[in-house]
Design a protein around this motif. Structure first.
Motif, PDB file in Angstrom:
ATOM      1  N   ALA A  17      31.681-122.507  -8.732  1.00  0.00           N
ATOM      2  CA  ALA A  17      32.381-121.853  -7.629  1.00  0.00           C
ATOM      3  C   ALA A  17      31.393-121.145  -6.697  1.00  0.00           C
ATOM      4  O   ALA A  17      31.533-121.226  -5.472  1.00  0.00           O
ATOM      5  CB  ALA A  17      33.412-120.863  -8.170  1.00  0.00           C
ATOM      6  N   ALA A  18      30.412-120.470  -7.261  1.00  0.00           N
ATOM      7  CA  ALA A  18      29.421-119.764  -6.446  1.00  0.00           C
ATOM      8  C   ALA A  18      28.640-120.747  -5.574  1.00  0.00           C
ATOM      9  O   ALA A  18      28.450-120.500  -4.375  1.00  0.00           O
ATOM     10  CB  ALA A  18      28.486-118.958  -7.324  1.00  0.00           C
ATOM     11  N   LEU A  19      28.203-121.846  -6.168  1.00  0.00           N
ATOM     12  CA  LEU A  19      27.476-122.848  -5.384  1.00  0.00           C
ATOM     13  C   LEU A  19      28.353-123.408  -4.268  1.00  0.00           C
ATOM     14  O   LEU A  19      27.906-123.541  -3.129  1.00  0.00           O
ATOM     15  CB  LEU A  19      27.019-123.998  -6.278  1.00  0.00           C
ATOM     16  CG  LEU A  19      25.693-123.831  -6.981  1.00  0.00           C
ATOM     17  CD1 LEU A  19      25.438-124.997  -7.920  1.00  0.00           C
ATOM     18  CD2 LEU A  19      24.562-123.702  -5.993  1.00  0.00           C
ATOM     19  N   PHE A  20      29.579-123.738  -4.594  1.00  0.00           N
ATOM     20  CA  PHE A  20      30.477-124.281  -3.589  1.00  0.00           C
ATOM     21  C   PHE A  20      30.686-123.286  -2.444  1.00  0.00           C
ATOM     22  O   PHE A  20      30.632-123.656  -1.268  1.00  0.00           O
ATOM     23  CB  PHE A  20      31.828-124.667  -4.197  1.00  0.00           C
ATOM     24  CG  PHE A  20      32.815-125.135  -3.178  1.00  0.00           C
ATOM     25  CD1 PHE A  20      32.712-126.398  -2.627  1.00  0.00           C
ATOM     26  CD2 PHE A  20      33.834-124.304  -2.744  1.00  0.00           C
ATOM     27  CE1 PHE A  20      33.612-126.836  -1.660  1.00  0.00           C
ATOM     28  CE2 PHE A  20      34.732-124.719  -1.783  1.00  0.00           C
ATOM     29  CZ  PHE A  20      34.623-125.993  -1.243  1.00  0.00           C
ATOM     30  N   LEU A  21      30.914-122.030  -2.790  1.00  0.00           N
ATOM     31  CA  LEU A  21      31.161-121.030  -1.755  1.00  0.00           C
ATOM     32  C   LEU A  21      29.938-120.822  -0.867  1.00  0.00           C
ATOM     33  O   LEU A  21      30.070-120.680   0.356  1.00  0.00           O
ATOM     34  CB  LEU A  21      31.618-119.714  -2.384  1.00  0.00           C
ATOM     35  CG  LEU A  21      33.005-119.759  -3.020  1.00  0.00           C
ATOM     36  CD1 LEU A  21      33.310-118.447  -3.724  1.00  0.00           C
ATOM     37  CD2 LEU A  21      34.076-120.072  -1.991  1.00  0.00           C
ATOM     38  N   VAL A  22      28.756-120.823  -1.456  1.00  0.00           N
ATOM     39  CA  VAL A  22      27.530-120.696  -0.660  1.00  0.00           C
ATOM     40  C   VAL A  22      27.399-121.891   0.280  1.00  0.00           C
ATOM     41  O   VAL A  22      27.144-121.728   1.481  1.00  0.00           O
ATOM     42  CB  VAL A  22      26.286-120.557  -1.570  1.00  0.00           C
ATOM     43  CG1 VAL A  22      24.994-120.756  -0.786  1.00  0.00           C
ATOM     44  CG2 VAL A  22      26.276-119.212  -2.264  1.00  0.00           C
ATOM     45  N   PHE A  23      27.574-123.091  -0.254  1.00  0.00           N
ATOM     46  CA  PHE A  23      27.473-124.291   0.584  1.00  0.00           C
ATOM     47  C   PHE A  23      28.568-124.320   1.651  1.00  0.00           C
ATOM     48  O   PHE A  23      28.334-124.742   2.776  1.00  0.00           O
ATOM     49  CB  PHE A  23      27.520-125.565  -0.257  1.00  0.00           C
ATOM     50  CG  PHE A  23      26.291-125.777  -1.088  1.00  0.00           C
ATOM     51  CD1 PHE A  23      25.039-125.416  -0.634  1.00  0.00           C
ATOM     52  CD2 PHE A  23      26.389-126.345  -2.339  1.00  0.00           C
ATOM     53  CE1 PHE A  23      23.907-125.616  -1.388  1.00  0.00           C
ATOM     54  CE2 PHE A  23      25.258-126.554  -3.114  1.00  0.00           C
ATOM     55  CZ  PHE A  23      24.016-126.181  -2.637  1.00  0.00           C
ATOM     56  N   PHE A  24      29.755-123.874   1.283  1.00  0.00           N
ATOM     57  CA  PHE A  24      30.869-123.849   2.231  1.00  0.00           C
ATOM     58  C   PHE A  24      30.551-122.901   3.388  1.00  0.00           C
ATOM     59  O   PHE A  24      30.755-123.233   4.556  1.00  0.00           O
ATOM     60  CB  PHE A  24      32.152-123.429   1.508  1.00  0.00           C
ATOM     61  CG  PHE A  24      33.391-123.590   2.325  1.00  0.00           C
ATOM     62  CD1 PHE A  24      34.002-124.827   2.450  1.00  0.00           C
ATOM     63  CD2 PHE A  24      33.959-122.504   2.975  1.00  0.00           C
ATOM     64  CE1 PHE A  24      35.152-124.989   3.202  1.00  0.00           C
ATOM     65  CE2 PHE A  24      35.113-122.653   3.727  1.00  0.00           C
ATOM     66  CZ  PHE A  24      35.708-123.897   3.844  1.00  0.00           C
ATOM     67  N   MET A  25      30.038-121.720   3.059  1.00  0.00           N
ATOM     68  CA  MET A  25      29.716-120.737   4.092  1.00  0.00           C
ATOM     69  C   MET A  25      28.561-121.195   4.984  1.00  0.00           C
ATOM     70  O   MET A  25      28.506-120.842   6.156  1.00  0.00           O
ATOM     71  CB  MET A  25      29.388-119.396   3.460  1.00  0.00           C
ATOM     72  CG  MET A  25      30.564-118.712   2.851  1.00  0.00           C
ATOM     73  SD  MET A  25      30.035-117.191   2.061  1.00  0.00           S
ATOM     74  CE  MET A  25      31.595-116.406   1.787  1.00  0.00           C
ATOM     75  N   LEU A  26      27.649-121.979   4.427  1.00  0.00           N
ATOM     76  CA  LEU A  26      26.523-122.491   5.202  1.00  0.00           C
ATOM     77  C   LEU A  26      26.876-123.772   5.960  1.00  0.00           C
ATOM     78  O   LEU A  26      26.046-124.312   6.687  1.00  0.00           O
ATOM     79  CB  LEU A  26      25.325-122.763   4.289  1.00  0.00           C
ATOM     80  CG  LEU A  26      24.686-121.540   3.628  1.00  0.00           C
ATOM     81  CD1 LEU A  26      23.613-121.965   2.638  1.00  0.00           C
ATOM     82  CD2 LEU A  26      24.121-120.594   4.677  1.00  0.00           C
ATOM     83  N   GLY A  27      28.083-124.284   5.743  1.00  0.00           N
ATOM     84  CA  GLY A  27      28.508-125.509   6.411  1.00  0.00           C
ATOM     85  C   GLY A  27      27.957-126.766   5.766  1.00  0.00           C
ATOM     86  O   GLY A  27      27.994-127.842   6.357  1.00  0.00           O
ATOM     87  N   LEU A  28      27.461-126.652   4.537  1.00  0.00           N
ATOM     88  CA  LEU A  28      26.876-127.794   3.835  1.00  0.00           C
ATOM     89  C   LEU A  28      27.829-128.447   2.834  1.00  0.00           C
ATOM     90  O   LEU A  28      27.497-129.462   2.234  1.00  0.00           O
ATOM     91  CB  LEU A  28      25.605-127.363   3.088  1.00  0.00           C
ATOM     92  CG  LEU A  28      24.477-126.807   3.956  1.00  0.00           C
ATOM     93  CD1 LEU A  28      23.379-126.227   3.078  1.00  0.00           C
ATOM     94  CD2 LEU A  28      23.941-127.890   4.861  1.00  0.00           C
ATOM     95  N   ALA A  29      29.009-127.873   2.654  1.00  0.00           N
ATOM     96  CA  ALA A  29      29.945-128.378   1.643  1.00  0.00           C
ATOM     97  C   ALA A  29      30.347-129.836   1.838  1.00  0.00           C
ATOM     98  O   ALA A  29      30.558-130.539   0.850  1.00  0.00           O
ATOM     99  CB  ALA A  29      31.177-127.488   1.571  1.00  0.00           C
TER     100      ALA A  29
END
Length: 158
Positions: A17-29
């Motif tokens: 979840a943490a990785l996904f949220l970081v990537f989501f916030m950076l637009g990399l998801a």
């Protein structure tokens, strides 16, 4: 066994979840290839779990079934929780879903359910294979001393 599996399953889900949220916030998801980083989290948590289990239950060493079983229980908990999170995210964020759908090789079949199912299957397969390999690695790190009749850990020299 159950307490360790739940603890590490929650840790695994937290890492995903943490990785996904970081990537989501950076637009990399939307980048599918970043899922390999989840594999690193997955296998690291499995290693920590199986090592902790073997230390707590030294009588189970060299019995790969116990290592694989605890790895599968924890992974199933972590992977299914993450799968549910992704399912709800895809249903609640139509822009994100559209980005993923446009990158999909078969966009007409790309649904939140199918995407979640793919994540679940991929996670369970990684769990099964990873648990077996990691169990063998953890067991190989222990020396068997037949003269003394006990098992000692080679990493600490005890």
């Amino acid at each position: 066994m159950k307490e360790l599996a739940i603890k590490y399953g929650v840790i695994m889900f937290g890492g995903f979840a943490a990785l996904f949220l970081v990537f989501f916030m950076l637009g990399l998801a939307p980048n599918f290839e970043l899922r390999w980083i989840n594999g690193f989290v997955h296998l690291t948590v499995l290693y920590m779990l199986i090592r902790a289990y073997r230390r707590a239950h030294p009588e189970t060493r060299d019995n790969y079934v116990t290592g694989v079983a605890i790895g599968m229980v924890a992974s199933t908990l972590g992977v299914l929780a993450f799968t549910a999170m992704i399912f709800f995210t895809l249903n609640l964020d139509p822009h994100f879903f559209a980005q993923l759908r446009n990158q999909s090789p078969l966009p007409e079949y790309f649904t939140p359910f199918n995407a979640s199912l793919y994540i679940a299957v991929e996670g369970i397969v990684v769990s099964l294979i990873g648990s077996y390999i990691i169990t063998r690695i953890v067991d190989a790190r222990y020396d068997h001393s037949p003269a003394e009749g006990k098992v000692t850990q080679s990493l600490t020299g005890q």
